[in-house]
Design a protein around this motif. Sequence first.
Motif, mmCIF file in Angstrom:
data_model
loop_
_atom_site.group_PDB
_atom_site.id
_atom_site.type_symbol
_atom_site.label_atom_id
_atom_site.label_comp_id
_atom_site.label_asym_id
_atom_site.label_seq_id
_atom_site.Cartn_x
_atom_site.Cartn_y
_atom_site.Cartn_z
ATOM 1 N N ALA A 1 63.766 -42.351 59.700
ATOM 2 C CA ALA A 1 62.883 -41.368 59.057
ATOM 3 C C ALA A 1 61.806 -42.050 58.227
ATOM 4 C CB ALA A 1 63.709 -40.413 58.204
ATOM 5 N N ASP A 2 62.181 -43.087 57.468
ATOM 6 C CA ASP A 2 61.188 -43.747 56.614
ATOM 7 C C ASP A 2 60.159 -44.513 57.448
ATOM 8 O OD1 ASP A 2 63.286 -45.654 57.233
ATOM 9 O OD2 ASP A 2 62.377 -46.989 55.759
ATOM 10 N N ALA B 1 59.270 -54.996 58.127
ATOM 11 C CA ALA B 1 60.130 -55.059 56.947
ATOM 12 C C ALA B 1 60.823 -56.415 56.918
ATOM 13 C CB ALA B 1 61.162 -53.935 56.974
ATOM 14 N N GLU B 2 60.883 -57.020 55.738
ATOM 15 C CA GLU B 2 61.464 -58.358 55.576
ATOM 16 C C GLU B 2 62.427 -58.333 54.394
ATOM 17 O OE1 GLU B 2 57.248 -60.429 56.939
ATOM 18 O OE2 GLU B 2 57.570 -59.555 54.948
ATOM 19 N N VAL B 3 63.660 -58.746 54.622
ATOM 20 C CA VAL B 3 64.701 -58.730 53.598
ATOM 21 C C VAL B 3 65.069 -60.165 53.256
ATOM 22 C CG1 VAL B 3 66.987 -57.887 52.961
ATOM 23 C CG2 VAL B 3 65.573 -56.565 54.552
ATOM 24 N N PHE B 4 64.942 -60.515 51.984
ATOM 25 C CA PHE B 4 65.210 -61.884 51.534
ATOM 26 C C PHE B 4 66.711 -62.052 51.284
ATOM 27 C CE2 PHE B 4 60.798 -61.006 50.530
ATOM 28 C CZ PHE B 4 60.151 -62.166 50.946
ATOM 29 N N ALA C 1 58.891 -37.151 63.022
ATOM 30 C CA ALA C 1 60.274 -37.574 62.844
ATOM 31 C C ALA C 1 60.989 -37.590 64.186
ATOM 32 C CB ALA C 1 60.987 -36.640 61.875
ATOM 33 N N GLY C 2 61.836 -38.582 64.405
ATOM 34 C CA GLY C 2 62.555 -38.703 65.661
ATOM 35 C C GLY C 2 61.765 -39.359 66.767
ATOM 36 N N ARG D 1 63.981 -46.005 48.648
ATOM 37 C CA ARG D 1 62.685 -45.618 48.064
ATOM 38 C C ARG D 1 61.798 -46.841 48.046
ATOM 39 N NH1 ARG D 1 62.578 -43.425 42.444
ATOM 40 N NH2 ARG D 1 60.433 -42.991 43.059
ATOM 41 N N TRP D 2 60.781 -46.831 48.883
ATOM 42 C CA TRP D 2 59.856 -47.950 48.949
ATOM 43 C C TRP D 2 58.792 -47.772 47.867
ATOM 44 C CZ3 TRP D 2 60.909 -52.037 51.990
ATOM 45 C CH2 TRP D 2 61.797 -51.852 53.048
#
Length: 222
Positions: free
Chosen positions: A102-103, A208-211, A112-113, A51-52
């Motif tokens: 999907a997101d 998207a960036e993940v720390f 979608a897809g 959930r963003w």
Amino acid sequence: MANHRKSAGFVLTWTSPRKSPGRPFVVLSSPPSQIAEAVVVPSSVLAHPPRWLSAAQLHPAPAPLLRDWLFDQGSLTRRLTTLSAERFAVQPLQQGWQVLRADECAALQVPAGSLGWVREVFLLGAGQPWVFARSVAARRALEGSGFELGKLGSRSLGELLFSDRAFVRGELQACRYPAAWLPDAVRAEQLWGRRSCFRRDGLGVLVAEVFLPAFWDHAAAN
């Protein structure tokens, strides 16, 4: 056994390699001999998709250091360069055409897809992976846009986006990024990630960036 389909001058090949049985594998072939490979991981494998949420939607409010990095509107590349005392680098991991999650389709406002170009990299500080970054753009929007997402190599996408004033950045959102979507080397639960969409005319580039833990250790000490 492989299935082939031509798309905009490329040959897309779906196979099921021995190293990952049952998971479709996309090979992008482009003359003369450029090949990119990517394993497609459907979002349906997750029991609870992420959930963003915007800064206003996060409850309880994140700690000041976390909030500062998740929702800063400036260039992450420039901040990491400063934090690392100019020892910043981009380490490409993989790129190629994939069926978008999907997101991602929802954020890019495509069906979608949809097929899109996916680029995954580590952003390194002082030689350590500090951030895992995944950038995607839908094929239909990317083709003919003149934006060479597939030719960045070890250059920073963020620096390119911020240097082009035609791109408008959308709202920053954050979530606990699914561990299943992270590379094996840094896979962990409950890591914070953020994303935003950069738009120019009809093109959307979702970043998207993940720390990663090594980043927070350094940020807290400085």
